[in-house]
Scaffold this active site. Sequence first.
Site, PDB file in Angstrom:
ATOM      1  N   THR A 228       0.781  -1.233   0.000  1.00  0.00           N
ATOM      2  CA  THR A 228       0.000   0.000   0.000  1.00  0.00           C
ATOM      3  C   THR A 228       0.816   1.289   0.000  1.00  0.00           C
ATOM      4  O   THR A 228       1.328   1.647  -1.040  1.00  0.00           O
ATOM      5  CB  THR A 228      -1.033  -0.030   1.130  1.00  0.00           C
ATOM      6  OG1 THR A 228      -0.393  -0.548   2.289  1.00  0.00           O
ATOM      7  CG2 THR A 228      -2.168  -0.936   0.767  1.00  0.00           C
ATOM      8  N   THR A 229       0.977   1.958   1.134  1.00  0.00           N
ATOM      9  CA  THR A 229       1.346   3.378   1.080  1.00  0.00           C
ATOM     10  C   THR A 229       2.842   3.667   1.225  1.00  0.00           C
ATOM     11  O   THR A 229       3.491   3.163   2.143  1.00  0.00           O
ATOM     12  CB  THR A 229       0.591   4.121   2.202  1.00  0.00           C
ATOM     13  OG1 THR A 229      -0.767   3.705   2.129  1.00  0.00           O
ATOM     14  CG2 THR A 229       0.679   5.606   2.043  1.00  0.00           C
TER      15      THR A 229
END
Lengths: 265, 227
Positions: A44-45
Amino acid sequence: MNLPIFLPQNDPGPDFAELMRRSGFHREIKFDGVVPVESFRHGTTCVAIRYADGVLLAGDRRATSGNLISHRSIEKVFPADRHSGVAIAGAAGPAVEMVKLFQLQLEHYEKVEGTSLSLEGKANQLGQMIRNNLPAAMQGLAVVPIFAGFDLARGTGRLFEYDVTGGRYEETQHASTGSGSLHAGTVVKLGYTESMNETEVTDLAIRALFEASEEDSATGGPDTIRGIYPIVALITADGYTRVDDAELAERTVALIDSRRPPRAG
Amino acid sequence: MNMPFYVAPEQVMKDRADYARKGIARGRSLVAFRFDDGVAICAENTSSTLHKVSEIYDRIAFAGVGKYNEFDQLRIAGVRHADLKGYSFSREDVDARSLANQYAQILGQVFTHEMKPMEVEILVAEIGVDDSGDDDQMFHLLYDGTVVDERNVVVLGGETDSISERLESFESPPTLHEGLRSAVAALAGPDRTLSAGDLEVAALQRGNGRRTFRRIGDTELVELLQD
């Protein structure tokens, strides 16, 4: 495995991907349709921030498969070579494979040619690899990295964002990628100043990932029980260094303490 | 019908070996030795861009003497072999012994089947994972594919005998400083002195991270060669 020797007209040069193709390593897998999102792992991030001495790369540690957490301590930030790094978001399998090939490509070039690629050259190489992944991206296996490095020729940190088509966009201040990128990116944007030092930029990155983890279910927050913290790497003229967990733990605890509401009474 | 003249195979091989040896003797020699922290290679080379000593993989180095284009072709093939092998298996599966055998095959093949043998002598050196240095290896390959497994020191090039005689013998692996001074004196001989600018030095050194190969630049070399 034999010694790969080529005739001058067939020589793949310093290109490792081309060498693999000519040595019969390239096995293309063909399938139709879209890979269901819950059947593979998703990273993800990640954020990248330029600061006074270079550039920072940071990423959370969660991998998800659909709505499930499939890994608590995955790594999404990697050194690409001595003076550059890459942070990945998207389908974890193809992304990690892409990083492995990218690292090899840079090292292979350096050994065959005797000199390193320029930072610009490295960024373009990664763009080509993302473009080659476009058919898979259309089937759900998108990989969207950030590339950051210290440009020795210019004496400054630089960072590059990409899209699934391999489009390469240089950013002057900061970049973010992945599902929590909107929140993380906003935090970085609001806290960004031109002349941040190492401590300030590390705190900003930790805070950005922390805020993203509060808003985005696919972004993992700091896990003080298991001692899992985001990965933060700093790239300066001295090279790529990863900030150690003890320091990250200390800074994360300080951040959490500052967020605690004052006790009543 | 024209019949080719009969030439005895002994004569063919001898001619080819002489040809190769003559080509190799035209170039400058090099010395590789084990020191207390790895393996160092010291070559006489006035060019700072056309290297005789290079990195193959994390713990493997390559050195060649003789015809530049020929050993450079072998060097690149070695890098390709190592990188492909490390990619398809794992980095720890790449080893000098298997690479040396591959080189021996090619050199032997060219020596017997091609018009002309390769005018090169090459070295494949590897340092072990172990700090003791017991697993360090040096493979010396000749133009005809002969492989020699050397332990402490090896000389490649034309005047190997006289250079070997001039080398100091150490009871245990010397420091880089001691080993290098002995190697440089042996390469130079009694009538010449070699300065940092005439040399190309590189080492596989433990504690140098994953990629153990490093070049020793002129500034550092000047310091190392001082008494």
